[in-house]
Design a protein around this motif. Structure first.
Motif, PDB file in Angstrom:
ATOM      1  N   ILE A  22       0.819  -1.214   0.000  1.00 20.65           N
ATOM      2  CA  ILE A  22       0.000   0.000   0.000  1.00 20.65           C
ATOM      3  C   ILE A  22       0.853   1.265   0.000  1.00 20.65           C
ATOM      4  CG2 ILE A  22      -1.622   1.346   1.375  1.00 20.65           C
ATOM      5  CD1 ILE A  22      -2.855  -1.283   2.256  1.00 20.65           C
ATOM      6  N   SER A  23       1.956   1.272   0.789  1.00 14.59           N
ATOM      7  CA  SER A  23       2.642   2.557   0.927  1.00 14.59           C
ATOM      8  C   SER A  23       3.887   2.694   0.062  1.00 14.59           C
ATOM      9  CB  SER A  23       2.968   2.841   2.398  1.00 14.59           C
ATOM     10  OG  SER A  23       3.492   1.700   3.010  1.00 14.59           O
ATOM     11  N   THR A  26       3.064   1.600  -4.364  1.00 19.24           N
ATOM     12  CA  THR A  26       2.220   2.510  -5.145  1.00 19.24           C
ATOM     13  C   THR A  26       3.070   3.548  -5.864  1.00 19.24           C
ATOM     14  OG1 THR A  26       1.899   3.675  -3.084  1.00 19.24           O
ATOM     15  CG2 THR A  26       0.097   2.325  -3.843  1.00 19.24           C
ATOM     16  N   LEU A  67      -9.494  -4.351   4.935  1.00 16.58           N
ATOM     17  CA  LEU A  67      -9.790  -3.452   6.058  1.00 16.58           C
ATOM     18  C   LEU A  67      -8.772  -2.331   6.212  1.00 16.58           C
ATOM     19  CD1 LEU A  67     -10.959  -6.060   8.718  1.00 16.58           C
ATOM     20  CD2 LEU A  67     -12.353  -4.511   7.375  1.00 16.58           C
ATOM     21  N   ALA A  68      -7.546  -2.532   5.706  1.00 17.24           N
ATOM     22  CA  ALA A  68      -6.517  -1.508   5.886  1.00 17.24           C
ATOM     23  C   ALA A  68      -6.847  -0.287   5.037  1.00 17.24           C
ATOM     24  CB  ALA A  68      -5.157  -2.066   5.497  1.00 17.24           C
ATOM     25  N   PRO A  69      -6.627   0.939   5.582  1.00 20.52           N
ATOM     26  CA  PRO A  69      -6.838   2.112   4.749  1.00 20.52           C
ATOM     27  C   PRO A  69      -5.861   2.092   3.592  1.00 20.52           C
ATOM     28  CG  PRO A  69      -5.721   2.697   6.812  1.00 20.52           C
ATOM     29  CD  PRO A  69      -6.113   1.269   6.917  1.00 20.52           C
ATOM     30  N   PRO A  70      -6.147   2.618   2.423  1.00 20.56           N
ATOM     31  CA  PRO A  70      -7.337   3.362   2.045  1.00 20.56           C
ATOM     32  C   PRO A  70      -8.429   2.516   1.396  1.00 20.56           C
ATOM     33  CG  PRO A  70      -5.691   3.573   0.331  1.00 20.56           C
ATOM     34  CD  PRO A  70      -5.161   2.592   1.333  1.00 20.56           C
ATOM     35  N   ASP A  72     -11.801   1.041   0.405  1.00 24.46           N
ATOM     36  CA  ASP A  72     -13.130   1.618   0.564  1.00 24.46           C
ATOM     37  C   ASP A  72     -14.205   0.689   0.022  1.00 24.46           C
ATOM     38  OD1 ASP A  72     -14.890   3.711   1.281  1.00 24.46           O
ATOM     39  OD2 ASP A  72     -15.078   4.218  -0.834  1.00 24.46           O
TER      40      ASP A  72
ATOM     41  N   GLY B  34      -7.163   0.446  10.832  1.00 25.89           N
ATOM     42  CA  GLY B  34      -6.602   1.719  10.386  1.00 25.89           C
ATOM     43  C   GLY B  34      -5.665   2.316  11.427  1.00 25.89           C
ATOM     44  N   GLY B 116      -0.536   6.439   1.560  1.00 27.46           N
ATOM     45  CA  GLY B 116      -0.865   5.185   0.892  1.00 27.46           C
ATOM     46  C   GLY B 116      -1.867   5.427  -0.200  1.00 27.46           C
ATOM     47  N   THR B 126      -8.794   5.728  -3.912  1.00 29.20           N
ATOM     48  CA  THR B 126      -8.717   6.275  -2.572  1.00 29.20           C
ATOM     49  C   THR B 126      -7.254   6.397  -2.165  1.00 29.20           C
ATOM     50  OG1 THR B 126      -8.965   4.021  -1.778  1.00 29.20           O
ATOM     51  CG2 THR B 126     -10.910   5.387  -1.727  1.00 29.20           C
ATOM     52  N   VAL B 127      -6.966   7.318  -1.276  1.00 27.97           N
ATOM     53  CA  VAL B 127      -5.628   7.418  -0.703  1.00 27.97           C
ATOM     54  C   VAL B 127      -5.760   7.503   0.809  1.00 27.97           C
ATOM     55  CG1 VAL B 127      -4.643   8.605  -2.694  1.00 27.97           C
ATOM     56  CG2 VAL B 127      -5.589   9.942  -0.832  1.00 27.97           C
ATOM     57  N   SER B 128      -4.704   7.121   1.539  1.00 27.20           N
ATOM     58  CA  SER B 128      -4.744   7.369   2.981  1.00 27.20           C
ATOM     59  C   SER B 128      -3.806   8.507   3.316  1.00 27.20           C
ATOM     60  CB  SER B 128      -4.421   6.104   3.781  1.00 27.20           C
ATOM     61  OG  SER B 128      -3.327   5.433   3.264  1.00 27.20           O
ATOM     62  N   VAL B 154     -13.674   9.776   3.806  1.00 23.72           N
ATOM     63  CA  VAL B 154     -14.774   8.823   3.958  1.00 23.72           C
ATOM     64  C   VAL B 154     -14.633   7.995   5.222  1.00 23.72           C
ATOM     65  CG1 VAL B 154     -15.460   8.616   1.550  1.00 23.72           C
ATOM     66  CG2 VAL B 154     -13.567   7.234   2.380  1.00 23.72           C
ATOM     67  N   THR B 162      -9.051   7.962   5.284  1.00 30.07           N
ATOM     68  CA  THR B 162      -9.129   7.541   3.901  1.00 30.07           C
ATOM     69  C   THR B 162      -9.861   8.623   3.112  1.00 30.07           C
ATOM     70  OG1 THR B 162      -9.201   5.242   4.562  1.00 30.07           O
ATOM     71  CG2 THR B 162      -9.962   5.747   2.356  1.00 30.07           C
ATOM     72  N   LEU B 164     -11.615   9.699  -0.490  1.00 31.32           N
ATOM     73  CA  LEU B 164     -12.144   9.297  -1.782  1.00 31.32           C
ATOM     74  C   LEU B 164     -11.846  10.420  -2.769  1.00 31.32           C
ATOM     75  CD1 LEU B 164     -13.971   7.147  -3.267  1.00 31.32           C
ATOM     76  CD2 LEU B 164     -15.839   8.726  -2.859  1.00 31.32           C
TER      77      LEU B 164
END
Lengths: 170, 283
Positions: A22-23, A26, A67-70, A72, B34, B116, B126-128, B154, B162, B164
Motif C-alpha cells: 500500500i505505501s 504505489t 480493512l486496511a486504509p485506504p 473503501d 486503520g 498510501g 482512494t488514498v490514505s 470517507v 481515507t 475518496l
C-alpha cells in the motif's frame, strides 16, 4: 518452532507485505496498477504448503487488504479472491514443486483468477468503479506486473515458508 | 477447510454490503485496523522516501524540461500580451485565482501527507493520509491541495484517514460553472493518469458550457462534504447526450491525482461558522 510462534510469524509477514504494497509499491505503479505482493505471498504459500494452508493465508491476507486504509470497497472481496487463488494454485501444484517457468505460469494464472474474482464480486455488488471494460484493462496489466516482480519476491517468500514448515512430519 | 473460508468471506461480504443503509458492523474493525496499519504505512513511507523518490526524479527531469519550455512559451506570450495591453483572454483565469485566494484565507485547514494509495486492481480511487480524528478530521470533510479539490474524507481512525478522490467513478461533486453560475454534477472516470477527466452534467440543459470555463464546487449546507468555491477543473470539451438531453462537459481536473503529496483537510470555513451562529438556519 512451536505452532503459536509460526502463526505469529505468518501474521507479521502478511501485515508487512500489505503495508509495503500500500505505501511503497504505489510509488512504482504503472498507471495505477500495483504489484500484488499479498497475492504473491499466497501463491508462494500454495507452492510450498498446498491448497488448505494457502487458502488460510489467503483469507487472512485478503481480510487485512480489505480493512486496511485506504480500502473503501465492501470488505471480504479480497479475502474471497485470495482464498480461491490459494486453493486453486495449491491444487494445480500437484505433488512436485514447479520449475521456475512453472512458477511464473502459476503467478500469471493466480493474478488472472484473483483480480477477476475481485472484479466479478464488484460487478455483482454494483461497485460503480468496476465495469467489464475497466476490468479487461486492469486484469492483463496486473498479470504482467505480478509476473515481472515474481523473480524478486517469490523465491524469497518461498524460502521463508519452507523455514516455517514443521520438519517433523514423517 | 476451503469451503469454510469461502463461507467466511461471503459472511464478511454480506455483513459489510449493507453499510450504505445503517453503518456496517465492520466499521469499528476497519477503524481498528486503520489505527494500527496507518502509522505503519506512515513509517514505511517516510523510511523509504529516498528510494521511492527515484522514479519521481527521472520523471521530474523530463517534466522540468517540458515545464521550462512551456514557461518560456507562456512568458513570450504574456510579454506580447502586455505590449498590446489587451489581456482579456486571461481575465477569467485571473479572477479564478483571486477567488481562490480569498477562499483560502477563510478556510481552517489541517495539513496532511498522502501515505498510501489504493491499487487500480481494487477499482476504487482512494488514498490514505496521515491525519485522523486526533487532529480534528472526520468523515465528510473536504480535502484540497494547492491546485484545487482533491476529494473528501470517507473514513477516519485516530491517526489516519481515507480520502475518496473526485476522480473515483463513485464520486459525485456538486459543481458550478465559474462564469454563468450554472449548477451541475461532476463525476469521475477512474483514470488517475494525466488523461483522467471529470464529467460535468448541467442541471439546466439549455446552457452550454464554454471551453476553458472554470468549474468550482457549489458547496452543501454546512460545508459538508464539500465547501463552496473550491476550483475543480476547467472545461475541455462539450458533447451532448441525445438520450438525456443534457450537455456533458469534459473537465480537466486542476489536481494531478497520480502525484498527490501534501494535501489539506478543510475543518472549518467562513460559511460554516456563519451557519453555526445562525443555528444552521441561514438558508
Amino acid at each position: 518452532m512451536s505452532k503459536a510462534l509460526r502463526v505469529i510469524v505468518v501474521t507479521a509477514l502478511i501485515v508487512v507485505t500489505v503495508t509495503l504494497q500500500i505505501s511503497i509499491f504505489t510509488h512504482f505503479s504503472i498507471s495505477g496498477v500495483v504489484p500484488d505482493l499479498a497475492m504473491l505471498l499466497v501463491i508462494a504459500a500454495a507452492l510450498v504448503r498446498g491448497p488448505d494452508y494457502a487458502a488460510g493465508v489467503g483469507f487472512a491476507a485478503g481480510l487485512v487488504l480489505d480493512l486496511a486504509p485506504p480500502a473503501d470497497h465492501t470488505a471480504g472481496r479480497w479475502a474471497l479472491s485470495l482464498v480461491v487463488v490459494g486453493y486453486l494454485i495449491g491444487l494445480a501444484r500437484g505433488d512436485a514443486e514447479p520449475t521456475a517457468l512453472g512458477t511464473v505460469f502459476m503467478v500469471a494464472a493466480g493474478a488472472f483468477i484473483g483480480t477477476s474474482v475481485f472484479a466479478l464480486t464488484g460487478l455483482v455488488l454494483g461497485d460503480p468503479g468496476v465495469s467489464v471494460a475497466s476490468a479487461l484493462e486492469v486484469v492483463p496489466r496486473a498479470m504482467l506486473y505480478d509476473v515481472l516482480v515474481t523473480p524478486l519476491v517469490v523465491p524469497l517468500v518461498v524460502m521463508l515458508f519452507r523455514r516455517l514448515q514443521p520438519v517433523d512430519r514423517w | 477447510m476451503v469451503g469454510l473460508l469461502v463461507l467466511a468471506s461471503l459472511t464478511v461480504l454480506t455483513l459489510d454490503a449493507r453499510r450504505e443503509d445503517d453503518g456496517s458492523p465492520l466499521d469499528s474493525l476497519r477503524t481498528g485496523v486503520g489505527s494500527v496499519l496507518g502509522p505503519a504505512q506512515d513509517g514505511a513511507t517516510s523510511a523509504l522516501r529516498p528510494l521511492t523518490d527515484i522514479p519521481k526524479h527521472f520523471e521530474q527531469v523530463a517534466e522540468l524540461r517540458d515545464r521550462n519550455q512551456a514557461l518560456q512559451a507562456a512568458n513570450d506570450q504574456l510579454t506580447q500580451q502586455l505590449r498590446v495591453a489587451g489581456a482579456n483572454a486571461h481575465r477569467d483565469a485571473e479572477l479564478g485565482g483571486v477567488d481562490r485566494l480569498a477562499n483560502t484565507e477563510d478556510l481552517d485547514v489541517v495539513k496532511a501527507e498522502v501515505v498510501g494509495m489504493g491499487a487500480a486492481q481494487s477499482f476504487s480511487r482512494t488514498v490514505s493520509i496521515d491525519v485522523g480524528t486526533r487532529d480534528g478530521v472526520a468523515p465528510d470533510l473536504t480535502v484540497i491541495n494547492a491546485d484545487g479539490l482533491v476529494g473528501r474524507v470517507v473514513e477516519s481512525s485516530a491517526t489516519t484517514s481515507t480520502v475518496l478522490l473526485i476522480i473515483d467513478p463513485g464520486s459525485t461533486v456538486g459543481g458550478r460553472l465559474g462564469e454563468s453560475m450554472e449548477l451541475g454534477f461532476i463525476d469521475g472516470d477512474g483514470d488517475l493518469s494525466a488523461a483522467g477527466r471529470l464529467e460535468l452534467s448541467l442541471v439546466d440543459h439549455t446552457v452550454s458550457p464554454r471551453e476553458g470555463d472554470v468549474v468550482v464546487t457549489w458547496g452543501s449546507r454546512g460545508g459538508a462534504p464539500y465547501v463552496a468555491g473550491i476550483p475543480v477543473g476547467s472545461v475541455e470539451s462539450v458533447h451532448s447526450s441525445p438520450a438525456e438531453l443534457t450537455q456533458i462537459a469534459e473537465v480537466r481536473p486542476f489536481v494531478d491525482f497520480s502525484s498527490l503529496d501534501v494535501v489539506a483537510v478543510v475543518t472549518g470555513s467562513a460559511d460554516r461558522r456563519t451557519d453555526d451562529l445562525a443555528g444552521g438556519a441561514a438558508w
